[in-house]
Write a protein that holds these residues in place. Structure first.
Motif, PDB file in Angstrom:
ATOM      1  N   GLY A 192      10.753   7.757   5.236  1.00  0.00           N
ATOM      2  CA  GLY A 192      11.265   6.702   6.089  1.00  0.00           C
ATOM      3  C   GLY A 192      10.217   5.615   6.271  1.00  0.00           C
ATOM      4  N   GLN A 193      10.579   4.585   7.035  1.00  0.00           N
ATOM      5  CA  GLN A 193       9.698   3.435   7.178  1.00  0.00           C
ATOM      6  C   GLN A 193       8.595   3.649   8.207  1.00  0.00           C
ATOM      7  OE1 GLN A 193      12.840   3.731   8.187  1.00  0.00           O
ATOM      8  NE2 GLN A 193      13.388   2.187   9.727  1.00  0.00           N
ATOM      9  N   PHE A 230       5.953   9.678  10.059  1.00  0.00           N
ATOM     10  CA  PHE A 230       6.893   9.491   8.962  1.00  0.00           C
ATOM     11  C   PHE A 230       7.770  10.727   8.799  1.00  0.00           C
ATOM     12  CE2 PHE A 230       5.556   5.583   7.010  1.00  0.00           C
ATOM     13  CZ  PHE A 230       4.210   5.467   7.326  1.00  0.00           C
ATOM     14  N   PRO A 287       3.709  21.446   1.012  1.00  0.00           N
ATOM     15  CA  PRO A 287       3.338  20.155   1.605  1.00  0.00           C
ATOM     16  C   PRO A 287       2.443  19.332   0.707  1.00  0.00           C
ATOM     17  CG  PRO A 287       2.950  21.965   3.130  1.00  0.00           C
ATOM     18  CD  PRO A 287       3.248  22.578   1.807  1.00  0.00           C
ATOM     19  N   LEU A 288       2.529  18.026   0.862  1.00  0.00           N
ATOM     20  CA  LEU A 288       1.663  17.110   0.131  1.00  0.00           C
ATOM     21  C   LEU A 288       0.331  16.956   0.858  1.00  0.00           C
ATOM     22  CD1 LEU A 288       4.448  16.425  -1.135  1.00  0.00           C
ATOM     23  CD2 LEU A 288       3.671  14.045  -1.243  1.00  0.00           C
ATOM     24  N   LEU A 312       7.514   5.839  -3.734  1.00  0.00           N
ATOM     25  CA  LEU A 312       6.951   6.619  -4.832  1.00  0.00           C
ATOM     26  C   LEU A 312       6.889   5.765  -6.094  1.00  0.00           C
ATOM     27  CD1 LEU A 312       6.005   9.428  -5.808  1.00  0.00           C
ATOM     28  CD2 LEU A 312       8.388   9.936  -6.332  1.00  0.00           C
ATOM     29  N   TYR A 350       4.959  10.137 -10.522  1.00  0.00           N
ATOM     30  CA  TYR A 350       4.508  11.460 -10.168  1.00  0.00           C
ATOM     31  C   TYR A 350       4.335  12.293 -11.435  1.00  0.00           C
ATOM     32  CZ  TYR A 350       9.340  13.155 -10.669  1.00  0.00           C
ATOM     33  OH  TYR A 350      10.576  13.475 -11.149  1.00  0.00           O
ATOM     34  N   PHE A 377      -1.646   5.264  -2.023  1.00  0.00           N
ATOM     35  CA  PHE A 377      -2.010   6.632  -1.688  1.00  0.00           C
ATOM     36  C   PHE A 377      -1.706   7.559  -2.845  1.00  0.00           C
ATOM     37  CE2 PHE A 377      -3.356   6.477   2.623  1.00  0.00           C
ATOM     38  CZ  PHE A 377      -2.689   5.412   3.190  1.00  0.00           C
ATOM     39  N   TYR A 408       1.867   6.796  -4.297  1.00  0.00           N
ATOM     40  CA  TYR A 408       2.738   6.051  -3.401  1.00  0.00           C
ATOM     41  C   TYR A 408       2.066   4.719  -3.062  1.00  0.00           C
ATOM     42  CZ  TYR A 408       5.609  10.160  -2.246  1.00  0.00           C
ATOM     43  OH  TYR A 408       6.459  11.237  -2.290  1.00  0.00           O
ATOM     44  N   TYR A 444       1.010  12.644  -7.163  1.00  0.00           N
ATOM     45  CA  TYR A 444       1.910  11.536  -6.853  1.00  0.00           C
ATOM     46  C   TYR A 444       1.097  10.275  -6.563  1.00  0.00           C
ATOM     47  CZ  TYR A 444       4.462  15.755  -5.305  1.00  0.00           C
ATOM     48  OH  TYR A 444       5.013  17.001  -5.196  1.00  0.00           O
ATOM     49  N   GLY A 454      -5.059   8.943   5.169  1.00  0.00           N
ATOM     50  CA  GLY A 454      -3.830   9.354   4.506  1.00  0.00           C
ATOM     51  C   GLY A 454      -2.933  10.129   5.458  1.00  0.00           C
ATOM     52  N   GLY A 482       7.437   1.890   4.923  1.00  0.00           N
ATOM     53  CA  GLY A 482       7.158   3.290   4.638  1.00  0.00           C
ATOM     54  C   GLY A 482       6.414   3.433   3.325  1.00  0.00           C
ATOM     55  N   LEU A 483       6.556   4.586   2.714  1.00  0.00           N
ATOM     56  CA  LEU A 483       5.908   4.858   1.443  1.00  0.00           C
ATOM     57  C   LEU A 483       6.946   4.870   0.324  1.00  0.00           C
ATOM     58  CD1 LEU A 483       3.941   6.222   3.623  1.00  0.00           C
ATOM     59  CD2 LEU A 483       3.072   7.502   1.679  1.00  0.00           C
ATOM     60  N   ALA A 492       7.888  19.359  -3.673  1.00  0.00           N
ATOM     61  CA  ALA A 492       8.257  19.372  -2.260  1.00  0.00           C
ATOM     62  C   ALA A 492       9.490  20.237  -2.023  1.00  0.00           C
ATOM     63  CB  ALA A 492       8.513  17.951  -1.773  1.00  0.00           C
ATOM     64  N   GLN A 537       2.152   1.844   0.184  1.00  0.00           N
ATOM     65  CA  GLN A 537       2.585   1.696   1.562  1.00  0.00           C
ATOM     66  C   GLN A 537       2.492   0.233   1.953  1.00  0.00           C
ATOM     67  OE1 GLN A 537       0.134   3.576   4.605  1.00  0.00           O
ATOM     68  NE2 GLN A 537       1.855   3.711   6.005  1.00  0.00           N
ATOM     69  N   TYR A 580       1.200  19.404  -8.979  1.00  0.00           N
ATOM     70  CA  TYR A 580       1.922  18.160  -8.771  1.00  0.00           C
ATOM     71  C   TYR A 580       0.994  17.094  -8.196  1.00  0.00           C
ATOM     72  CZ  TYR A 580       6.484  20.450  -9.316  1.00  0.00           C
ATOM     73  OH  TYR A 580       7.575  21.110  -9.808  1.00  0.00           O
ATOM     74  N   TYR A 627       5.353  13.865   8.741  1.00  0.00           N
ATOM     75  CA  TYR A 627       3.933  13.623   8.485  1.00  0.00           C
ATOM     76  C   TYR A 627       3.411  12.640   9.533  1.00  0.00           C
ATOM     77  CZ  TYR A 627       4.063  15.837   3.863  1.00  0.00           C
ATOM     78  OH  TYR A 627       4.180  16.742   2.834  1.00  0.00           O
ATOM     79  N   PHE A 636      -2.741  14.262   1.059  1.00  0.00           N
ATOM     80  CA  PHE A 636      -2.974  12.867   0.736  1.00  0.00           C
ATOM     81  C   PHE A 636      -4.464  12.533   0.718  1.00  0.00           C
ATOM     82  CE2 PHE A 636       1.081  10.605   0.754  1.00  0.00           C
ATOM     83  CZ  PHE A 636       1.935  11.581   1.241  1.00  0.00           C
ATOM     84  N   GLY A 637      -4.803  11.559  -0.156  1.00  0.00           N
ATOM     85  CA  GLY A 637      -6.104  10.928  -0.078  1.00  0.00           C
ATOM     86  C   GLY A 637      -6.115   9.890   1.029  1.00  0.00           C
ATOM     87  N   ASN A 638      -7.259   9.226   1.220  1.00  0.00           N
ATOM     88  CA  ASN A 638      -7.384   8.252   2.296  1.00  0.00           C
ATOM     89  C   ASN A 638      -6.948   6.848   1.906  1.00  0.00           C
ATOM     90  OD1 ASN A 638      -8.230  10.036   4.265  1.00  0.00           O
ATOM     91  ND2 ASN A 638     -10.376   9.842   3.693  1.00  0.00           N
TER      92      ASN A 638
END
Lengths: 115, 114
Positions: free
Chosen positions: B105-106, B90, A103-104, A45, A48, A90, A35, A33, B43, A42-43, A98, A37, A31, B36, A106-108
């Motif tokens: 969430g935000q 988050f 868990p996801l 989507l 994906y 991201f 996102y 994704y 990230g 928040g994030l 999920a 921000q 998987y 998170y 993430f990249g930076n």
């Protein structure tokens, strides 16, 4: 392991231009994704993918396209960039969805400004 | 539709005091809940999850969270805050058969002062 790698880290784009944000992962995750921000939001989507050759829309797909030709890579394409696409992007990956207790990772992030 | 709310933009605590970061959710069916953490210019990193079972779940760095079905909440807690816990937190939710559509969430900024 490098994990999830995003390039570039920063970019300034002019209105109407196009570009591709790159994302690659070396964990053999199915998987992936994208996102975005935005401050206080928040994030969200964008798109994906549950495996090579399969993609689906997220919450905010308009103005973006993706492809998943390999397990490792999941590039995000912006066509005709608009100021509203100024954001931090991201990429993330997970072994399963999920909902499968996975868990996801993430990249930076890529900080994109459209002016 | 599923959603998650973090009612506080910022939480301030003194080092050594307990901390709580609040999260409420709305989802059809049984929720899968996640926390998170994001440090500056990085990230997000996974802290902990609730899928099923014990309502109190323990995660990384001494954090824990309590699932409360009747209040549809999943608050993040830590008995004794550290300055290094200062970050953006988050909460996220999904549910079975949702193929990985994790909704965030935000975010809540946690500020721990010495």
């Amino acid at each position: 392991n490098a994990g999830v790698t995003q390039t570039p880290k920063f970019h300034i784009l002019k209105i109407g231009q196009s570009m591709t944000l790159q994302c690659t992962q070396d964990m053999n995750h199915n998987y992936m994704y994208w996102y975005r921000q935005d401050p206080g939001m928040g994030l969200k989507l964008i798109y994906y993918s549950v495996g090579a050759g399969i993609t689906d829309k997220g919450e905010v797909p308009n103005g973006y396209n993706v492809s998943r030709s390999t397990t490792e890579d999941f590039p995000l394409r912006l066509e005709l960039a608009a100021p509203s696409q100024t954001s931090v992007y991201f990429c993330a990956s997970s072994r399963q969805g999920a909902d499968q207790n996975s868990p996801l990772h993430f990249g930076n992030g890529t900080r994109l400004t459209v002016t | 539709a599923q959603s998650v709310a973090q009612p506080e933009d910022q939480v301030n605590v003194a080092e050594g005091n307990p901390l709580t970061v609040k999260c409420t959710y709305s989802v059809s069916g049984n929720p899968y809940l996640f926390w998170y953490v994001q440090y500056p210019n990085r990230g997000l990193q996974f802290l902990l999850k609730y899928i099923t079972g014990d309502n109190l779940v323990k995660g990384s760095y001494g954090f824990e969270a309590e699932f409360n079905k009747s209040q549809t909440s999943f608050h993040l807690k830590k008995p004794s805050a550290l300055v290094s816990d200062s970050a953006l937190y988050f909460c996220a939710v999904t549910h079975a058969s949702n193929t990985g559509k994790l909704i965030f969430g935000q975010g809540t900024t946690l500020q721990v002062k010495p």
